[in-house]
Design a protein around this motif. Structure first.
Motif: not given
Length: 456
Positions: A215-243
């Motif tokens: 709730q309250g998340q936008t496409v832009a804020s979600f992409l910002a979290s992805i970019d923050s994660a990418l800064a740590f170069a994780p070997e894997e990333l999982y994107l989960y839809p909220l249920y």
């Protein structure tokens, strides 16, 4: 006997929102029931191929329960319960290994809950239990789930030395406001501290989980979290839809006063599909390979075929601990399933009273006939890339996949899959609909059992 309800057509499902259910395992534990009679664990495994097994240890404890969580876990258990649980884990492990006879473990995972909820001494005790049973985490791919607030340098050093090579951490969002909406108290600086402690020990694989649809998340804020994660170069990333599921924290808030305060809006206003596409495209552009609707792997990740061969469609799993799932080809079993704190506490209390003789019997689960085995194989194969290997199906069942499950033929005309002589693979559009296709493939019997399940 009443006839089972007919499953909806694919065309009708495609007119509904894409997020119907996550088919991470089939059948779901809400389809499990008491077996007609107890079965000896030794007999359950006697006729199975035990040359490549997955060993899973479940730690059903957490510092807090996230608002979206429907896993079998208890927040802030008593210190006595944790110590007793580790004793039971050791007993059950010994019983299971004795019942297996000659065997080999090809994978090891510590899940929960939060395994890193245990303190350093307790983790050491857990790894000692494995070593006493000749289970060497260093001899196979071995993973562990953690949460940011439970990570410290001493724990991570112990786990790395014990042989853990993959750490998976649920962050969900780098936005403190979005995390609070999920009823999760972590802060961004805590996440960054935890990642630093993990990276300091040079684990070959770091996986980070993110959630979209908050709730309250936008496409832009979600992409910002992805970019923050990418800064740590994780070997894997999982994107989960909220249920938002029954009996979870968000589910209870949603149902209070009959007002859907946290209910996600139906299409076309639900932004999850848009967030998925944007997140997928961002990760593909960053050089990640998509494995499933949720999983993305970096180019620098270790080879996926490292360690002894293991195939989740063919090989069995031994689950140790309250809430852990085990499966052979024809029988899946576990303790009872619960979500609410009261039900989890009651099931856990019962587990702590069990004896070695109790652990040597199976009394709760789901028996898979030939049709159910085929459906499970299809779901486990089709919802990940490269897809359903038609030759492997033929070798396993002695039949043709599209003869056994004629409904699969509906995928190609709708642009959801493509087929060659060797492979039936989802297209990008089909993968985006994975949470529709999984429910579409379940049997009427499993669907009826799940619908009849009474949440505890």
């Amino acid at each position: 006997m009443n006839a089972l309800p007919a499953q909806p057509s694919l065309e009708s499902l495609l007119r509904m929102p894409p997020y119907q259910a996550y088919s991470y395992s089939y059948p779901h534990k809400t389809a499990y029931r008491a077996l007609p009679g107890p079965r000896a664990l030794r007999d359950v495994w006697a006729a199975e191929d035990r040359s490549a097994l997955f060993l899973y240890l479940h730690i059903p404890f957490c510092s807090y329960r996230c608002g979206f969580c429907n896993l079998f876990t208890l927040a802030r258990p008593s210190a006595e319960a944790v110590e007793r649980y580790l004793g039971q884990l050791d007993t059950q492990l010994a019983v299971a290994i004795d019942a297996l006879g000659e065997h080999r473990f090809a994978r090891l995972a510590l899940g929960g809950g939060t395994p890193s909820y245990l303190d350093t001494a307790q983790l050491s005790r857990l790894f000692d239990s494995l070593r006493r049973r000749d289970v060497d985490a260093r001899a196979m791919p071995s993973g562990m789930e953690v949460s940011p607030e439970t990570v410290d340098g001493d724990k991570m050093a112990l786990c790395r030395d014990a042989g853990i090579d993959r750490i998976s951490m649920g962050i969900q969002s780098f936005s403190d406001a979005e995390v609070r909406t999920l009823v999760r108290p972590q802060q961004r600086d805590e996440v960054e501290r935890a990642i630093a402690a993990i990276r300091a020990q040079r684990f070959p694989t770091l996986n980070l989980d993110l959630i979209y649809g908050i709730q309250g998340q936008t496409v832009a804020s979600f992409l910002a979290s992805i970019d923050s994660a990418l800064a740590f170069a994780p070997e894997e990333l999982y994107l989960y839809p909220l249920y938002v599921r029954p009996l979870t924290g968000l589910g209870r808030i949603e149902s209070r006063d009959g007002r859907p305060r946290f209910a996600l809006q139906p299409e076309p206003l639900d932004a999850r599909a848009e967030m998925y596409r944007a997140g997928r495209d961002r990760l593909l552009a960053a050089g990640y390979t998509q494995v499933s609707m949720r999983m993305f792997r970096a180019a620098h990740a270790p080879a996926n075929d490292a360690g002894p061969a293991y195939c989740c469609q063919d090989d069995g799993m031994i689950g140790i601990g309250c809430g852990a799932r085990s499966y052979t080809r024809a029988l899946h079993y576990s303790s009872e399933y619960g979500v609410s704190r009261r039900s989890v506490a009651a099931i856990l209390d019962h587990h702590l009273s069990l004896t070695a003789e109790d652990f040597a019997r199976v009394d709760h689960g789901f028996a898979l006939d030939g049709d159910e085995q085929r459906r499970r194989y299809a779901i486990q194969s089709l919802l990940v890339w490269p897809g359903l290997d038609l030759a492997a199906w033929r070798a396993r069942f002695g039949t043709e996949a599209l003869d056994d499950l004629p409904q699969l033929a509906a995928l190609e005309p709708l642009g959801l899959a493509s087929r060659t002589d060797a492979l039936l693979a989802l297209t990008a559009s089909g993968m985006a609909r994975a949470d529709t296709l999984g429910p579409w493939l379940i049997s009427p019997d499993v669907a009826a059992r799940m619908a009849a399940y009474a949440p505890r």
